[in-house]
Design a protein around this motif. Sequence first.
Motif, mmCIF file in Angstrom:
data_model
loop_
_atom_site.group_PDB
_atom_site.id
_atom_site.type_symbol
_atom_site.label_atom_id
_atom_site.label_comp_id
_atom_site.label_asym_id
_atom_site.label_seq_id
_atom_site.Cartn_x
_atom_site.Cartn_y
_atom_site.Cartn_z
ATOM 1 N N ARG A 109 46.449 38.595 43.822
ATOM 2 C CA ARG A 109 45.839 39.878 44.185
ATOM 3 C C ARG A 109 44.457 39.640 44.772
ATOM 4 O O ARG A 109 43.707 38.791 44.293
ATOM 5 C CB ARG A 109 45.733 40.781 42.956
ATOM 6 C CG ARG A 109 45.279 42.218 43.251
ATOM 7 C CD ARG A 109 45.384 43.067 41.983
ATOM 8 N NE ARG A 109 45.116 44.467 42.270
ATOM 9 C CZ ARG A 109 43.897 45.013 42.270
ATOM 10 N NH1 ARG A 109 42.845 44.260 41.987
ATOM 11 N NH2 ARG A 109 43.741 46.297 42.540
ATOM 12 N N ASP A 110 44.116 40.374 45.804
ATOM 13 C CA ASP A 110 42.795 40.303 46.416
ATOM 14 C C ASP A 110 41.758 40.799 45.398
ATOM 15 O O ASP A 110 41.855 41.931 44.912
ATOM 16 C CB ASP A 110 42.767 41.190 47.668
ATOM 17 C CG ASP A 110 41.421 41.174 48.381
ATOM 18 O OD1 ASP A 110 40.455 40.602 47.856
ATOM 19 O OD2 ASP A 110 41.350 41.750 49.486
ATOM 20 N N PRO A 111 40.768 39.971 45.034
ATOM 21 C CA PRO A 111 39.777 40.414 44.039
ATOM 22 C C PRO A 111 38.962 41.621 44.488
ATOM 23 O O PRO A 111 38.355 42.304 43.666
ATOM 24 C CB PRO A 111 38.892 39.173 43.854
ATOM 25 C CG PRO A 111 39.120 38.346 45.058
ATOM 26 C CD PRO A 111 40.521 38.602 45.486
ATOM 27 N N TRP A 112 38.943 41.891 45.791
ATOM 28 C CA TRP A 112 38.224 43.056 46.304
ATOM 29 C C TRP A 112 39.199 44.123 46.823
ATOM 30 O O TRP A 112 38.821 44.965 47.636
ATOM 31 C CB TRP A 112 37.282 42.641 47.429
ATOM 32 C CG TRP A 112 35.986 42.046 46.940
ATOM 33 C CD1 TRP A 112 35.731 41.492 45.737
ATOM 34 C CD2 TRP A 112 34.768 41.958 47.676
ATOM 35 N NE1 TRP A 112 34.439 41.045 45.663
ATOM 36 C CE2 TRP A 112 33.821 41.324 46.850
ATOM 37 C CE3 TRP A 112 34.381 42.325 48.955
ATOM 38 C CZ2 TRP A 112 32.511 41.069 47.250
ATOM 39 C CZ3 TRP A 112 33.074 42.071 49.370
ATOM 40 C CH2 TRP A 112 32.143 41.451 48.521
ATOM 41 N N ALA A 113 40.426 44.104 46.327
ATOM 42 C CA ALA A 113 41.438 45.040 46.836
ATOM 43 C C ALA A 113 41.030 46.491 46.655
ATOM 44 O O ALA A 113 41.360 47.353 47.475
ATOM 45 C CB ALA A 113 42.769 44.776 46.144
ATOM 46 N N ASP A 114 40.296 46.786 45.584
ATOM 47 C CA ASP A 114 39.940 48.175 45.286
ATOM 48 C C ASP A 114 38.608 48.604 45.903
ATOM 49 O O ASP A 114 38.208 49.760 45.746
ATOM 50 C CB ASP A 114 39.884 48.382 43.768
ATOM 51 C CG ASP A 114 41.249 48.229 43.113
ATOM 52 O OD1 ASP A 114 42.253 48.461 43.811
ATOM 53 O OD2 ASP A 114 41.304 47.859 41.925
ATOM 54 N N LEU A 115 37.922 47.698 46.579
ATOM 55 C CA LEU A 115 36.594 48.035 47.086
ATOM 56 C C LEU A 115 36.619 49.236 48.025
ATOM 57 O O LEU A 115 35.782 50.133 47.930
ATOM 58 C CB LEU A 115 35.978 46.813 47.777
ATOM 59 C CG LEU A 115 34.532 46.979 48.250
ATOM 60 C CD1 LEU A 115 33.719 45.721 47.961
ATOM 61 C CD2 LEU A 115 34.481 47.248 49.752
ATOM 62 N N SER A 116 37.580 49.273 48.922
ATOM 63 C CA SER A 116 37.645 50.375 49.888
ATOM 64 C C SER A 116 38.171 51.666 49.274
ATOM 65 O O SER A 116 38.082 52.735 49.887
ATOM 66 C CB SER A 116 38.520 49.979 51.077
ATOM 67 O OG SER A 116 39.842 49.712 50.644
ATOM 68 N N LYS A 117 38.717 51.576 48.065
ATOM 69 C CA LYS A 117 39.301 52.753 47.411
ATOM 70 C C LYS A 117 38.322 53.451 46.468
ATOM 71 O O LYS A 117 38.582 54.572 46.032
ATOM 72 C CB LYS A 117 40.537 52.340 46.618
ATOM 73 C CG LYS A 117 41.607 51.640 47.457
ATOM 74 C CD LYS A 117 42.735 51.124 46.569
ATOM 75 C CE LYS A 117 43.740 50.299 47.355
ATOM 76 N NZ LYS A 117 44.778 49.721 46.474
ATOM 77 N N VAL A 118 37.215 52.789 46.171
ATOM 78 C CA VAL A 118 36.257 53.354 45.211
ATOM 79 C C VAL A 118 35.587 54.587 45.811
ATOM 80 O O VAL A 118 35.063 54.554 46.919
ATOM 81 C CB VAL A 118 35.195 52.304 44.829
ATOM 82 C CG1 VAL A 118 34.109 52.934 43.959
ATOM 83 C CG2 VAL A 118 35.843 51.141 44.093
ATOM 84 N N ASP A 119 35.620 55.667 45.073
ATOM 85 C CA ASP A 119 35.023 56.935 45.511
ATOM 86 C C ASP A 119 33.775 57.192 44.675
ATOM 87 O O ASP A 119 33.846 57.761 43.591
ATOM 88 C CB ASP A 119 36.039 58.068 45.353
ATOM 89 C CG ASP A 119 35.508 59.394 45.901
ATOM 90 O OD1 ASP A 119 34.410 59.390 46.487
ATOM 91 O OD2 ASP A 119 36.193 60.415 45.726
#
Length: 521
Positions: A495-505
Amino acid sequence: MAKLAAYRAKRDFAKTSEPAGKTSRRRGASFVVQKHDASRLHYDFRLELDGVLKSWAVAKGPSLVKGEKRLAVHVEDHPLDYGDFEGTIPEGQYGGGTVLLWDRGTWEPEGDPREGYEKGRLTFRLDGEKLHGTWHLVRMAKRPREKQESWLLIKAEDGYARSEGDPDILDEAPLSVKTGRSLEEIAPGRKAKNSAEKKAPPAKSNKPAKRASSKSKESDSVSAEVAGVSLTHPDRVLWEDQGLTKLELAEFYFGIQDWLLPHLINRPLTLIRCPGGTEKKCFVQRHSWAGMSSFIHQDMVPDGKSTSEVLTVRDIQGVVALVQSGALEMHVWGATLADLEHPDRLVFDFDPGDGVEWPEVIEGALAVRERLKTVGLESFVKTTGGKGLHVVVPLKPKAPWKDALVFTRDLAEAMAADEPDRYTTTSVKQEREGRIFIDYLRNNREASAIAPYSTRSRAGAPVATPVAWEELTHDLKPNGFTVKNLSERLASLKRDPWADLSKVDQVLPARRPSKRTSRKT
């Protein structure tokens, strides 16, 4: 007003944005040093005395080498307001050129400063953001036909003095203490005179790279092609210690493009170019140059009342074109072309001083992560390819840059205040020994930070690499990911360790007023 008569007589305040100012009645002790790119690059050294700034033009700038004499030509008194001035003086006006606020702080004279000034020998201590310790200003004997007094600015021997072999503070810390900008960033399009900034003594995609070699009859040189971009001198070695070539670097980026591009495209770039490799001359590039590839885009963006040029790339072809131009480091703004006035990423740079061990840097990054959590902000971390770590905070682009800078400064200064033996917010080398410098000045509009998955122009060809918080262990090395091993790491990740970076609101929290505590007596 008489003290400022010469200052005012030389300037047309309808044309220049310099402050007209007035003599102040306050009793202060400020000092400033302004980097001034006029007919020649020099440094203006100013000491507050009797309501004005006593001023000297130091041709080569202050030196921290003990006993080294720097010529300081005495010039007219300036108003105190001038101590905050940074900008461009129009051509044709006195001192026409760019002014950068290089250092500021307070000074403390030894003995009576007025008596010392009249006698031509001032000894004083500086407490600035860059300059510290004891200094001398000594007036030289006046020569025939000499219109302005010549003085010497000399660093005294103390704990802040350096030896001749030590780094030059002017090269080590070239940027503004007010805005974090360079001369070129203050005046886009104007080439600074004799002020080239020097470098510090520094897969998800399985698509094959297209390669084609040819020998030109005219130039007798070999070329290659990657991603439709022609590379000249593809066998040129860029990292001598690794034997790593231009072609290999282009193929490396081509192979990791799915990881790299989301953090790079449509963000203004600051490049470190080393056309001859890391062993040869490297320089900073922020604007277009002759012969630049059309895959590297020139964008004109609003900049106050005018516009300025920025460079961007929009695809892997642009990245390969950067490789062709010798760009070994790609630094990006914390905002995109879609909204340059509101950052979508904040950066806390944890830069360890001499004597700081790697586990302490990890503890610092984890500590700022916890502080961010208390205000509802999620953060991510990456190695820098150097000695430190970057903690990155994604944001919805709503808050202006000034709020971003205030927020990051307050948090960094709070950490330094709570644990002064571990952290500092000053870049001065002596202040950093045994402590971690928390650099928050990257959170300015035109400041930049190394892009995720960019190489560094340092030994070993290290790569700035996003990691998961769980990976921050003592076994992880800050410069351990390199061009030669990063593709293997990415291929092994589940899993990309920064996968959620663009999803953070999340948005920058409103600034809370400081609470004053009363002490019972």
